[in-house]
Design an enzyme around this catalytic site. Structure first.
Site, short mmCIF file in Angstrom:
data_model
loop_
_atom_site.label_atom_id
_atom_site.label_comp_id
_atom_site.label_asym_id
_atom_site.label_seq_id
_atom_site.Cartn_x
_atom_site.Cartn_y
_atom_site.Cartn_z
N THR A 1 0.92 -1.55 0.06
CA THR A 1 0.67 -0.16 -0.15
C THR A 1 1.42 0.84 0.27
O THR A 1 0.17 2.45 -0.25
CB THR A 1 -0.91 0.27 1.05
OG1 THR A 1 -1.89 -1.28 1.41
CG2 THR A 1 -2.02 1.04 1.25
N CYS B 1 -4.58 -19.74 19.83
CA CYS B 1 -4.30 -18.59 21.14
C CYS B 1 -2.64 -17.46 20.61
O CYS B 1 -2.35 -18.05 20.29
CB CYS B 1 -4.41 -19.48 22.42
SG CYS B 1 -5.43 -19.51 22.96
N ASP C 1 -0.18 -6.98 4.27
CA ASP C 1 -0.45 -8.21 4.68
C ASP C 1 0.22 -9.70 5.23
O ASP C 1 -0.54 -10.14 6.03
CB ASP C 1 -1.14 -8.61 3.07
CG ASP C 1 -2.85 -7.56 2.94
OD1 ASP C 1 -3.15 -7.13 4.16
OD2 ASP C 1 -3.58 -7.45 1.80
N ASP D 1 1.39 -6.79 -4.50
CA ASP D 1 0.79 -6.73 -3.48
C ASP D 1 1.20 -7.77 -2.69
O ASP D 1 1.21 -9.00 -3.14
CB ASP D 1 -0.68 -6.63 -3.56
CG ASP D 1 -1.68 -6.59 -2.72
OD1 ASP D 1 -2.56 -5.56 -2.91
OD2 ASP D 1 -1.26 -7.05 -1.34
N SER D 2 1.47 -7.55 -1.52
CA SER D 2 1.67 -8.73 -0.85
C SER D 2 0.78 -10.17 -0.54
O SER D 2 1.75 -10.81 -0.11
CB SER D 2 2.86 -8.08 1.01
OG SER D 2 1.49 -8.13 1.40
N SER D 3 -0.61 -9.87 -1.21
CA SER D 3 -0.52 -10.94 -1.03
C SER D 3 0.10 -12.45 -2.15
O SER D 3 -0.66 -13.40 -2.06
CB SER D 3 -2.50 -11.11 -1.89
OG SER D 3 -2.64 -10.05 -0.07
N1 ASP Z 1 -2.45 -5.54 -0.15
C1 ASP Z 1 -1.28 -4.78 0.91
C2 ASP Z 1 -0.49 -5.44 0.66
O1 ASP Z 1 -0.46 -6.29 1.86
C3 ASP Z 1 -1.89 -4.09 2.17
C4 ASP Z 1 -1.07 -3.20 2.81
O2 ASP Z 1 0.37 -3.11 2.20
O3 ASP Z 1 -0.76 -2.70 3.68
O4 ASP Z 1 0.29 -5.37 -0.20
#
Ligand code: ASP
Length: 342
Positions: free
Chosen positions: A12, A277, A89, A56-58
């Protein structure tokens, strides 16, 4: 003068809104540094490199971690430390993976990012980036790095990377590390919790680039079915299963369940017990519902996070060492990822 390398992977922090769709997508790094003119006021020799295609880190993947450690390895001798700009993420996974891949670290590798893009007025990205750089540059009286480990800096707090997880997608303080104290807090001054920061290694950096992702998580819930559990444990090629258990590492004691686990272990597949947990630890044998796990050879994950458990398994399986050695190393504290009972 301190020489620091900024590595931009995406996230982001460097995103902007697509005019047509309205969704956030990564943009190029030059525009990112343009948004932070303050960077030129640092009394530092600041260099940057960017992934050709920021992500995007996903979309993070072990192959990208290898790309990242290659950059760090190539530049290790030339720089005093590294700031990795990364999406929040999966930042905790990357930080955990890097901690295992980079053995004998003596320089800081600090990951940061933001919840709002850097071009937005209310962004949290500027503070995160600027303070992360300051922490990487921080030296002790002997001129050695203050934080020679893989860490995450986010919203005024510095955490050990492999103790951290993302717990909030809406607030600026997105990360927590309940099983390990924060390494530093940034207020008017940055206060370092030096007793909890790793010592710099005196050995030569060793970079591990073999990761094996033939692993899976079995997430327990009341009513989990025999049919589905069987399918997961018998999935082709699985070498290790994280048993995401209840409380202090507890699981159902139904005969079918225990028999399935035992058959899996007898086939040479690792079962690694990690609690659902966020705080606390696995203590196999504390309750009857976990002593049977201990008996059949389930490995205790102690107080490890899920992120560190998965990346530790990828790292150890990638070492191509005998199963017994993997099992011994799983219960050892390799990079500060678990707290062992004295
Ligand atoms: N979807 C974004 C990512 O992980 C979210 C972030 O950067 O906070 O790349």
């Amino acid at each position: 003068m301190n020489k620091i390398l900024l590595i931009y992977t995406g996230g982001t922090i460097g995103m902007m809104q697509d005019a047509k769709t309205g969704s956030l997508r990564p943009f190029d790094f030059k525009s990112l540094t343009k948004q932070v003119p303050e960077l030129s006021r640092f009394n530092l020799d600041l260099h940057s490199v960017s992934f050709k295609k920021p992500i995007d880190s996903s979309n993070m993947h072990p192959r990208v971690w290898i790309e990242l450690v290659n950059i760090i390895e190539k530049n290790y001798a030339k720089y005093d430390g590294f700031v990795v700009l990364h999406g929040s993420d999966t930042m905790a996974y990357t930080a955990s993976a890097l901690s295992f891949m980079l053995e004998n670290l003596s320089k800081p590798v600090i990951l940061t990012g933001s919840q709002l893009p850097i071009g937005i007025i209310r962004t949290d990205g500027k503070e995160n980036l600027i303070t992360a750089i300051e922490i990487v540059a921080a030296k002790n009286k002997q001129g050695k790095a203050l934080v020679p480990e893989v860490a995450i800096y986010f919203e005024y707090e510095l955490f050990r990377g492999n103790r951290t997880f993302k717990y909030n997608s809406a607030h600026f303080d997105a990360f927590q590390s309940p099983n390990y104290p924060v390494l530093a807090e940034a207020g008017v001054e940055i206060i370092y919790n030096t007793n909890y920061i790793a010592n710099a290694s005196t050995k030569k950096l060793r970079v591990h680039k073999n990761l094996d992702n033939d692993i899976i998580v079995l997430n327990l819930f009341p009513g989990i079915s025999k049919k589905i559990t069987e399918t997961i444990l018998n999935a082709q090629g699985v070498k290790a299963v994280v048993l995401h258990s209840f409380g202090a590492g507890n699981a159902p004691t139904d005969d079918w369940f225990i028999t399935l686990l035992k058959q899996t272990i007898d086939k040479g597949i690792i079962i690694y017990n990690v609690t659902q947990c966020p705080e606390g630890r696995v203590i196999q044998g504390k309750y009857e519902t976990s002593s049977v796990l201990q008996k059949i050879g389930v490995i205790s994950g102690d107080d490890i996070t899920l992120e560190a458990a998965l990346t530790k398994l990828m790292f150890l399986l990638g070492q191509k060492i005998p199963l017994t050695k993997i099992k011994t190393q799983l219960i050892q504290n390799l990079r500060g990822e678990i707290t062992l009972f004295k």
